[in-house]
Each structure stands twice: as C-alpha cells, then as structure tokens.
Design a protein around this motif. Structure first.
Motif, PDB file in Angstrom:
ATOM      1  N   GLY A  76      -1.769  -9.620  -6.792  1.00 33.18           N
ATOM      2  CA  GLY A  76      -1.049  -8.361  -6.918  1.00 33.18           C
ATOM      3  C   GLY A  76      -0.386  -7.937  -5.629  1.00 33.18           C
ATOM      4  O   GLY A  76      -0.100  -6.751  -5.434  1.00 33.18           O
ATOM      5  N   LEU A  77      -0.128  -8.878  -4.721  1.00 30.28           N
ATOM      6  CA  LEU A  77       0.491  -8.578  -3.436  1.00 30.28           C
ATOM      7  C   LEU A  77       2.004  -8.677  -3.555  1.00 30.28           C
ATOM      8  O   LEU A  77       2.533  -9.619  -4.150  1.00 30.28           O
ATOM      9  CB  LEU A  77      -0.008  -9.546  -2.360  1.00 30.28           C
ATOM     10  N   GLN A  78       2.691  -7.718  -2.966  1.00 30.59           N
ATOM     11  CA  GLN A  78       4.143  -7.766  -2.934  1.00 30.59           C
ATOM     12  C   GLN A  78       4.587  -8.842  -1.957  1.00 30.59           C
ATOM     13  O   GLN A  78       4.113  -8.879  -0.814  1.00 30.59           O
ATOM     14  CB  GLN A  78       4.719  -6.401  -2.519  1.00 30.59           C
ATOM     15  N   TYR A  83       9.095   3.241   6.888  1.00 27.60           N
ATOM     16  CA  TYR A  83       9.158   1.816   6.560  1.00 27.60           C
ATOM     17  C   TYR A  83       7.851   1.160   6.985  1.00 27.60           C
ATOM     18  O   TYR A  83       7.324   1.436   8.072  1.00 27.60           O
ATOM     19  CB  TYR A  83      10.339   1.131   7.259  1.00 27.60           C
ATOM     20  N   SER A  84       7.351   0.278   6.150  1.00 29.34           N
ATOM     21  CA  SER A  84       6.069  -0.367   6.421  1.00 29.34           C
ATOM     22  C   SER A  84       6.179  -1.524   7.404  1.00 29.34           C
ATOM     23  O   SER A  84       5.147  -2.034   7.847  1.00 29.34           O
ATOM     24  CB  SER A  84       5.456  -0.888   5.112  1.00 29.34           C
ATOM     25  N   VAL A 121      -3.339  -3.225   2.038  1.00 28.17           N
ATOM     26  CA  VAL A 121      -3.523  -1.803   1.768  1.00 28.17           C
ATOM     27  C   VAL A 121      -3.129  -1.546   0.319  1.00 28.17           C
ATOM     28  O   VAL A 121      -2.055  -1.956  -0.121  1.00 28.17           O
ATOM     29  CB  VAL A 121      -2.675  -0.929   2.714  1.00 28.17           C
ATOM     30  N   TYR A 122      -3.989  -0.864  -0.414  1.00 31.08           N
ATOM     31  CA  TYR A 122      -3.683  -0.504  -1.792  1.00 31.08           C
ATOM     32  C   TYR A 122      -2.658   0.627  -1.817  1.00 31.08           C
ATOM     33  O   TYR A 122      -2.638   1.500  -0.940  1.00 31.08           O
ATOM     34  CB  TYR A 122      -4.949  -0.091  -2.527  1.00 31.08           C
ATOM     35  N   GLN A 123      -1.818   0.637  -2.861  1.00 31.31           N
ATOM     36  CA  GLN A 123      -0.720   1.598  -2.934  1.00 31.31           C
ATOM     37  C   GLN A 123      -1.226   3.038  -2.996  1.00 31.31           C
ATOM     38  O   GLN A 123      -0.701   3.919  -2.314  1.00 31.31           O
ATOM     39  CB  GLN A 123       0.144   1.297  -4.159  1.00 31.31           C
TER      40      GLN A 123
END
Length: 634
Positions: free
Chosen positions: A339-341, A302-303, A255-257
């Motif tokens: 670009g993934l956390q 929280y995700s 999911v994009y921010q």
C-alpha cells in the motif's frame, strides 16, 4: 446493422460495439420475466423496435458494477482487462437516462427537462427562497444525442452565469470550470473533512502515479506511450527546488496517511481547527494544502525536496532499483501489496533512460580510462582472462557478453555486448566479443602478454591467428569440468562402476599437474598427466623420462578405493580418455598460476543484475553489465 464493426448495442442513443472495449450481452430468451424487463427498457425510447432476435445485444455500459461478479473488479485492479464479462443471474439495466443518452460510470446523468412545470420543480431545490417567482431563471436543454455520438449534453443556468465544461476521464485530462458573476452560494458550504488521495488527487504525472493499481503494470512494449513534461511548476515552491547534502543521506520512514494528516489538524498561527487536504500526488511525493477559515492562513506542504522538477524520492527509488540490480516489476508489486505510494513502471523507464544509464556509462568510461592510464605508465604486458556469457540458457540467446579481467589485479577492464543478429549465429558471439575487446585494448595502447580463456575451439583458432606473440593458456576449471562429465558417463557403463570411486581423484590430479609445474613445461605436464593411468593400477614408477615416479609417499594400509585391474574394461576406458586427442591439446595449454575464477565470480554477480530468465533492451543489458563490474562506484 453492424456496418463492419461487429454487433451494435440495440439501446437508443448507444452505438457501442465489441471494438469499444465493452462486453455485449444477449437477451435472456429462456427467462420470460427478465426478458420482458429488458425489452421494456429498450422500447421505452424505441417505440418502433421489434422483438429481439437471437443476435440482439446490450452493452455493459447499461449495467452497474453490482451486476457483474466481483472477480472482474479484482482482475481490473491487477491490471487485467477481461474480454467478455458475465452478468449475475437476474441483472436489470440501470444506466439509461430519460433522454436515452447512454452514460458511463465517469459521467453524471444530465437533468431531464420535460416541461415548464418540471423545470420549476427542478430549480426549486437550488434557488434561494428570497428569489421572486418572476426572477426564476429559465433552464433550457438541447438534445443532440444520436446513435453515433455519446457526447454529453450541456446545460447552462442564466442565473448562475456559469458554464461547466466536462470531459470524459478516459481522455486523462482535467475538468475545467469557470465562474462568471456568481454573487451568492447556491449550495451550503461543504463540511471540511480529511480526504483520501482518490478524492483529492489532481495529478500531472511526470514521475508516475501509483494511486491506482493499473499504473503498476504498464506494458513496456506499448509504442503509443509518450512521456510528457507537464508538471506543476507553478505550484512548487522555490524553497524546495534543490537537494542539499543533509537531505541526500537523510533517513526515510513509512508514515500512514491518517497519522500524517493529523499534523495539519490545527492552524500554526491561531491554533483553530483546520484540515489538511491532499492536493496532488506525484509518485511517492505528497502535497498537502492547509487553509484556516479564521485567520486566512494558507500553506502548501511537500513531503519531499525537489531535484529540478522531479521529486527526490521518485528519483531515489529509480536509482536504488537499478543500482541494486532489482527488477521494477517485483519492486512495484511489493509496493502495491504494502500500500505504499511509488512511481509507475513508465516513470522508472524514463528515469533510467534519461539519468541513470548515462550516469552508469560515464562512471564506467572514467574507470576504464583511469586503468588505461595506469597500465600505460607501468608499461608491462598485460595478463588477462576472458570468457563469454549468454543472456539466456540454450542455443537461442539474443545477447552474448564477453568480459575481460586483469588477472594480476582482479579488475574488470572491458565488457563487450554482442547481439546475435550481428554474427552468423549465437555460437559466434563469444569470438566476436573477444575480437572487439582485444581491438579496444590495442586502440588504447595496451600490449597483451598472456591470455587465459576456456576451451572454445573458435577462440583458440582466433588467438593463434591474430595474437601470435601472445601466450594462450586454458583455464584448468573448464578442462576439469569436461573431464568430470566424461568420467561420470563412463562410470555408468557396464563393468565400469568402479570408476565412480576415482572421479574426484582424477580431477584433483588434473589440478595438481598445473599447480606443480609453474614453469609451464609442456612435456613435463603431459608425463605427469599420463602417469595417472599407471597409478590407478597400483604402478607408481617408470612413468616417463621427465617424470619417473609418483610424488606421493607410502600408501600402504587400508584403502577406501580399489585398484583397477590391468586389461579390464574400466582400465582400458580410462587409458583411452587420458590419451585422447582433446587432452593432448588441452594439457600442454593449462594455465599454471593464473585462472579465471575471479571472472566466473563476476558472472555470478551478472546473474543478479541481469538474470537469464529476464529479457532486457540492448542499453539496459549493457548498463547492467557495466554496473555489475563494480557495485561501489556509483
């Protein structure tokens, strides 16, 4: 003076040297115009300073990032620290305040106070209009700067009654603020906007922070690293502190921010516009805070669910990484470019040592115990195969593993890891591994009836001396591989190129000797093997007392291979190889019905979990060996 610490920066209030992780830059002597600016910069606060010498330098703290080529920013983003930076042509110094305190990019420059009139001008922009002139607070400052300390000066407003305590970001601690008796807003309220993780993160990294690229390249040999357990337990809701079965197997999505924060654009209670602010990030977990100004609605989202105090996604990444046989450096590099956390390298190493490796060893021990109980119940002698494997190519291996397989069921029953410093040299690791495996099986009450190994000389001697009641056989593939190498070398000699046509036939004949003699009769196997010397000369009868004639049918007609002539150099070389001393020892010991092909296939699986080009620690190597034995038990 350098004082034994190297060249010191000549700027007033700065004592940086080459030991302070900064680059030193000499004065541009060949550019008079630029040199004048540099000299005026230093003399602005050092009136008695003389002209620069050939050794006078200024440190990189006095220049902004725009003064350096962009390649240094790229190197730092990839986790590399350039030793000496080069300035762009015509770079002018910028970061020196009016009180000569050298500052860095993480610090805010203090407000200079030169006179009472200047104080009034500085305060007029932040004090409300309704405050009387005589009520204007007195702002004082204290200059404690010297060339041995870069400590930031503190300023306190009697009107605000608040004191700011700031710390350098390099210490990896949070800045603390305290408000005492603030009765009005001195500054207008900031407009609520969606903030990025760099603007809002407030992290106590237990599972690794991956917002910055430098976290992806933590040196595993850094002895100064210590793992801390300072987590935000007081900010975590109890409702997300456990993981049920439905969440454990739930699907995950990318999911994009910006799209995620759109879910927090309206208040769920009054539907007024709100803004979700990223409160903190812990590895792959995101915490978003939503506040509504109208109805005072507040929530923290929280995700991911929590497993104790660890985000479930962070632990799942570590589990998937290790259990799939992947390498953390490659996975985190992939995450970085996507670009993934994700978690940091240090967080994976902590999860591996604390949770994953003990779990792998526990499951492996349970699997061994289950097999031993079943073998003791059956009560029959085991038919096992054993082979060694080094962790690197060549003769300088650090680890040597010895694997034992049950040839009847195809089950890996034991894996021993030997370090080279435990034996005389790396050549003795295979024999030591066999010794440990046999001793381990005997301690568990198992009897070895037959063992199949390779042609290792030390292994042959050890089995002959320590297992006299056990039948020792040699795997056919290892003998055939050595035979093929010798035949290939002979075929390159002069007048022997005809042997290239017979290499495959001779190796196939070796397999036929073992497969066609299930009883393992040693003399019969030897006569079958030596008959190939007559066969390649077109002689198919009279081979010996037990094996009289070739078993093939008629071979008349057009042939692709030419027969060897009796007495030729090629024929003589083949006869010498067939009757060599090594073949006299190996042929009678050939295994007729059990081979170690399953064990070789297991070694190819190990190459995926523990590649020979990658170095692992002893626990890491051992756990990857155990995990590769069965990829479905964990």
């Amino acid at each position: 003076m350098s004082g034994g610490r190297g060249i010191v920066c000549v700027a007033y209030g700065c004592s940086n040297t080459t030991l302070d992780n900064v680059s030193m830059h000499k004065f541009p002597m060949k550019k008079p115009g630029l040199l004048r600016q540099w000299v005026n910069f230093v003399k602005s606060k050092r009136k008695d300073w003389e002209q620069p010498s050939a050794y006078s330098t200024l440190c990189s703290d006095h220049f902004t990032e725009e003064c350096f080529p962009v390649k240094y920013c790229i190197m730092e983003s990839m986790g590399q620290s350039p030793q000496q930076k080069r300035l762009k042509p015509g770079s002018i110094l910028h970061t020196l305040t009016s009180n000569n305190t050298c500052i860095t990019d993480e610090q805010e420059p203090p407000v200079p106070v030169s006179s009472e009139e200047d104080n009034n001008k500085q305060n007029s922009s932040v004090i409300p209009d309704d405050v009387k002139e005589n009520e204007r607070p007195c702002i004082t400052s204290r200059n404690v700067g010297c060339q041995l300390s870069l400590r930031r000066k503190e300023y306190r407003s009697h009107y605000v009654q608040a004191r700011f305590i700031g710390k350098n970001k390099g210490s990896q601690t949070k800045s603390q603020t305290r408000d005492i008796g603030v009765t009005c807003n001195l500054l207008p309220a900031p407009k609520l906007t969606r903030l990025s993780c760099e603007e809002t993160k407030d992290v106590d990294d237990v599972d690794g922070l991956s917002c910055s690229t430098s976290e992806h390249y933590v040196d595993s040999k850094d002895k100064s690293f210590e793992f801390t357990d300072n987590i935000l337990n007081d900010e975590i809701d109890d409702s997300v502190s456990s993981l049920d079965d439905s969440e454990e197997n739930a699907s995950k999505y990318i999911v994009y921010q910006s799209y995620l924060l759109e879910l927090f654009s309206n208040c769920p209670r009054c539907a007024n516009p709100t803004t979700g602010i990223i409160k903190h990030i812990r590895g792959s977990m995101l915490c978003v805070q939503q506040d509504c100004i109208q109805c005072k609605f507040h929530r923290v989202w929280y995700s991911q669910p929590m497993i104790g105090s660890i985000p479930a996604g962070n632990l799942a990444i570590s589990c998937a990484l290790l259990f799939s046989g992947s390498l953390p450096s490659k996975l985190m590099r992939f995450m970085h470019f996507m670009g993934l956390q994700t978690i940091s390298y240090s967080a994976f190493m902590k999860h591996q040592a604390t949770f994953l490796q003990p779990t792998i060893l526990k499951v492996w021990n349970q699997k061994q115990e289950k097999y031993f109980n079943e073998a003791r119940r059956i009560g029959e002698p085991l038919c096992i195969g054993g082979d060694g494997r080094c962790d690197s190519m060549g003769h300088s291996a650090k680890y040597g593993s010895y694997s034992v397989i049950d040839l009847e069921s195809g089950t890996i029953i034991d894996v021993q890891l030997v370090q080279s410093n435990e034996v005389k040299s790396s050549l003795h690791m295979e024999k030591e591994g066999l010794d440990r495996s046999v001793s381990f099986l005997k301690r568990n009450g198992l009897v070895i009836g037959k063992i199949v190994t390779d042609r290792h000389v030390q292994v042959k001697k050890w089995v002959r001396e320590n297992l006299p009641e056990t039948k020792h056989c040699v795997d056919v593939w290892h003998v055939a591989k050595a035979l093929k190498k010798k035949l290939t070398r002979l075929s390159k000699e002069k007048e022997c190129n005809i042997l290239q046509q017979w290499i495959k036939s001779l190796t196939n004949h070796l397999y036929w000797v073992a497969a066609s003699t299930p009883s393992g009769h040693k003399d019969l196997m030897w006569e079958k093997w030596t008959s190939v010397g007559n066969h390649i000369q077109n002689i198919h009868e009279g081979h010996g007392n037990l094996f009289h004639a070739c078993s093939h049918g008629s071979i008349d007609g057009i042939r692709k291979k030419n027969w060897l002539k009796a007495g030729s150099k090629a024929s003589v070389k083949v006869e010498e190889l067939v009757h060599s001393r090594q073949m006299k020892m190996d042929i009678p010991m050939l295994s007729t019905n059990q081979q170690t092909s399953d064990l070789e296939a297991y070694h190819s699986v190990i190459n995926h979990f523990a590649p020979k080009m990658i170095g692992f620690s002893y626990p890491g190597q051992h756990c990857r060996l155990c995990k590769s034995s069965d990829n479905e038990d964990i």
